[in-house]
Design a protein around this motif. Structure first.
Motif, PDB file in Angstrom:
ATOM      1  N   PHE A   6      43.497  64.680   9.203  1.00 36.99           N
ATOM      2  CA  PHE A   6      44.427  65.794   9.007  1.00 36.99           C
ATOM      3  C   PHE A   6      45.788  65.382   8.441  1.00 36.99           C
ATOM      4  O   PHE A   6      46.693  66.194   8.357  1.00 36.99           O
ATOM      5  N   GLN A   7      45.920  64.126   8.033  1.00 36.54           N
ATOM      6  CA  GLN A   7      47.182  63.681   7.444  1.00 36.54           C
ATOM      7  C   GLN A   7      47.362  64.322   6.074  1.00 36.54           C
ATOM      8  O   GLN A   7      46.436  64.396   5.282  1.00 36.54           O
ATOM      9  N   ARG A   8      48.579  64.798   5.812  1.00 28.88           N
ATOM     10  CA  ARG A   8      48.907  65.376   4.505  1.00 28.88           C
ATOM     11  C   ARG A   8      49.273  64.249   3.556  1.00 28.88           C
ATOM     12  O   ARG A   8      49.906  63.279   3.949  1.00 28.88           O
ATOM     13  N   TYR A   9      48.876  64.414   2.293  1.00 29.60           N
ATOM     14  CA  TYR A   9      49.238  63.453   1.258  1.00 29.60           C
ATOM     15  C   TYR A   9      49.306  64.181  -0.070  1.00 29.60           C
ATOM     16  O   TYR A   9      48.834  65.305  -0.216  1.00 29.60           O
ATOM     17  N   GLU A  10      49.902  63.531  -1.006  1.00 27.18           N
ATOM     18  CA  GLU A  10      49.999  64.063  -2.352  1.00 27.18           C
ATOM     19  C   GLU A  10      49.321  63.058  -3.273  1.00 27.18           C
ATOM     20  O   GLU A  10      49.522  61.854  -3.131  1.00 27.18           O
ATOM     21  N   VAL A  11      48.484  63.558  -4.161  1.00 20.25           N
ATOM     22  CA  VAL A  11      47.881  62.671  -5.154  1.00 20.25           C
ATOM     23  C   VAL A  11      48.511  63.018  -6.499  1.00 20.25           C
ATOM     24  O   VAL A  11      48.532  64.169  -6.913  1.00 20.25           O
ATOM     25  N   LYS A  12      49.062  61.996  -7.141  1.00 18.86           N
ATOM     26  CA  LYS A  12      49.728  62.164  -8.430  1.00 18.86           C
ATOM     27  C   LYS A  12      48.907  61.450  -9.487  1.00 18.86           C
ATOM     28  O   LYS A  12      48.419  60.339  -9.258  1.00 18.86           O
ATOM     29  N   MET A  13      48.780  62.092 -10.616  1.00 16.92           N
ATOM     30  CA  MET A  13      47.996  61.520 -11.709  1.00 16.92           C
ATOM     31  C   MET A  13      48.776  61.657 -12.998  1.00 16.92           C
ATOM     32  O   MET A  13      49.469  62.649 -13.207  1.00 16.92           O
ATOM     33  N   GLU A  14      48.696  60.646 -13.833  1.00 19.90           N
ATOM     34  CA  GLU A  14      49.409  60.684 -15.107  1.00 19.90           C
ATOM     35  C   GLU A  14      48.586  59.970 -16.177  1.00 19.90           C
ATOM     36  O   GLU A  14      48.009  58.916 -15.920  1.00 19.90           O
ATOM     37  N   ILE A  15      48.527  60.580 -17.348  1.00 17.23           N
ATOM     38  CA  ILE A  15      47.974  59.882 -18.512  1.00 17.23           C
ATOM     39  C   ILE A  15      49.131  59.083 -19.082  1.00 17.23           C
ATOM     40  O   ILE A  15      50.127  59.654 -19.522  1.00 17.23           O
ATOM     41  N   VAL A  16      49.036  57.769 -19.029  1.00 11.26           N
ATOM     42  CA  VAL A  16      50.152  56.923 -19.432  1.00 11.26           C
ATOM     43  C   VAL A  16      50.046  56.426 -20.871  1.00 11.26           C
ATOM     44  O   VAL A  16      51.042  56.045 -21.466  1.00 11.26           O
ATOM     45  N   ASP A  17      48.828  56.438 -21.414  1.00  9.99           N
ATOM     46  CA  ASP A  17      48.645  55.927 -22.777  1.00  9.99           C
ATOM     47  C   ASP A  17      47.235  56.263 -23.239  1.00  9.99           C
ATOM     48  O   ASP A  17      46.394  56.693 -22.462  1.00  9.99           O
ATOM     49  N   TRP A  18      46.988  56.051 -24.507  1.00  3.85           N
ATOM     50  CA  TRP A  18      45.637  56.102 -25.041  1.00  3.85           C
ATOM     51  C   TRP A  18      45.559  55.192 -26.249  1.00  3.85           C
ATOM     52  O   TRP A  18      46.561  54.864 -26.879  1.00  3.85           O
ATOM     53  N   ASP A  19      44.347  54.765 -26.547  1.00  5.06           N
ATOM     54  CA  ASP A  19      44.108  53.913 -27.715  1.00  5.06           C
ATOM     55  C   ASP A  19      43.077  54.597 -28.593  1.00  5.06           C
ATOM     56  O   ASP A  19      42.910  55.812 -28.523  1.00  5.06           O
ATOM     57  N   GLU A  20      42.351  53.844 -29.389  1.00  6.86           N
ATOM     58  CA  GLU A  20      41.397  54.454 -30.316  1.00  6.86           C
ATOM     59  C   GLU A  20      40.160  55.036 -29.635  1.00  6.86           C
ATOM     60  O   GLU A  20      39.436  55.827 -30.224  1.00  6.86           O
ATOM     61  N   LYS A  21      39.949  54.698 -28.358  1.00  2.00           N
ATOM     62  CA  LYS A  21      38.752  55.162 -27.663  1.00  2.00           C
ATOM     63  C   LYS A  21      39.023  55.770 -26.282  1.00  2.00           C
ATOM     64  O   LYS A  21      38.354  56.722 -25.887  1.00  2.00           O
ATOM     65  N   PHE A  22      39.995  55.230 -25.556  1.00  2.00           N
ATOM     66  CA  PHE A  22      40.178  55.582 -24.149  1.00  2.00           C
ATOM     67  C   PHE A  22      41.545  56.173 -23.827  1.00  2.00           C
ATOM     68  O   PHE A  22      42.550  55.807 -24.424  1.00  2.00           O
ATOM     69  N   PHE A  23      41.542  57.050 -22.814  1.00  2.00           N
ATOM     70  CA  PHE A  23      42.765  57.502 -22.161  1.00  2.00           C
ATOM     71  C   PHE A  23      42.976  56.560 -20.979  1.00  2.00           C
ATOM     72  O   PHE A  23      42.025  56.206 -20.280  1.00  2.00           O
ATOM     73  N   HIS A  24      44.226  56.176 -20.719  1.00  2.84           N
ATOM     74  CA  HIS A  24      44.564  55.297 -19.601  1.00  2.84           C
ATOM     75  C   HIS A  24      45.402  56.111 -18.613  1.00  2.84           C
ATOM     76  O   HIS A  24      46.412  56.701 -19.001  1.00  2.84           O
ATOM     77  N   MET A  25      44.965  56.133 -17.348  1.00  2.00           N
ATOM     78  CA  MET A  25      45.587  56.987 -16.337  1.00  2.00           C
ATOM     79  C   MET A  25      45.985  56.189 -15.104  1.00  2.00           C
ATOM     80  O   MET A  25      45.357  55.176 -14.798  1.00  2.00           O
ATOM     81  N   THR A  26      47.014  56.686 -14.417  1.00  2.00           N
ATOM     82  CA  THR A  26      47.391  56.126 -13.122  1.00  2.00           C
ATOM     83  C   THR A  26      47.213  57.207 -12.063  1.00  2.00           C
ATOM     84  O   THR A  26      47.344  58.396 -12.348  1.00  2.00           O
ATOM     85  N   HIS A  27      46.920  56.773 -10.840  1.00  2.00           N
ATOM     86  CA  HIS A  27      46.722  57.665  -9.706  1.00  2.00           C
ATOM     87  C   HIS A  27      47.486  57.082  -8.524  1.00  2.00           C
ATOM     88  O   HIS A  27      47.361  55.892  -8.235  1.00  2.00           O
TER      89      HIS A  27
END
Length: 157
Positions: free
Chosen positions: A93-114
């Motif tokens: 029952f602990q409250r938390y926040e999940v944050k996500m960000e697309i930090v970059d991309w290249d010719e094929k992939f998106f790079h994300m942080t969580h």
């Protein structure tokens, strides 16, 4: 299947949340550890963190307009790599926040942080690499972004 109610709630709630910019978007979800999130040690299971990251990405897809574009084009998001570092456990029952960000991309992939945050403190953090695919193969991220922007501009005019 045990996350079906969270997914339905997220699909409905995301439609009513403010839109996110398609340029390096970031989002945040406020959540609570539920009994079915726990493992035998009575804290959130390490695999559940990855599933919650999936929910965060779905929220972002909807709020940026990427979800509609993917459905219209027959595209599908795929995660090719994901890592997590666990610093402090999340209890029942602990409250938390999940944050996500697309930090970059290249010719094929998106790079994300969580980030999983409690009281301003990061308790778990991860990175993921993903792409958008069609029957023809990987859609370059710049093409994905341009297609979403063009669709949003068309809708706005």
């Amino acid at each position: 299947m045990n996350l079906i109610f969270r997914m339905f709630y997220l699909l409905i709630a995301s439609v009513f949340k403010p839109r996110l910019s398609i340029e390096y978007p970031s989002n945040s979800l406020s959540m609570r550890v539920l009994p079915n999130d726990l493992d035998i040690n009575r804290h959130m299971n390490n695999g559940r963190y990855l599933t919650i990251c999936d929910l965060s990405r779905v929220d972002m897809f909807i709020r940026t307009g990427l979800a509609k574009t993917m459905m219209k084009k027959g595209w599908m998001p795929v995660i090719s790599e994901h890592t997590m570092t666990y610093k402090k456990p999340l209890g029942l029952f602990q409250r938390y926040e999940v944050k996500m960000e697309i930090v970059d991309w290249d010719e094929k992939f998106f790079h994300m942080t969580h980030s999983f945050v409690v009281g301003g403190r990061t308790v778990a953090a991860g990175t993921s690499k993903g792409c958008v695919v069609s029957k023809q193969g990987v859609i370059p991220p710049h093409e994905v972004m341009e297609t979403v922007k063009a669709r949003l501009e068309k809708v706005a005019s």
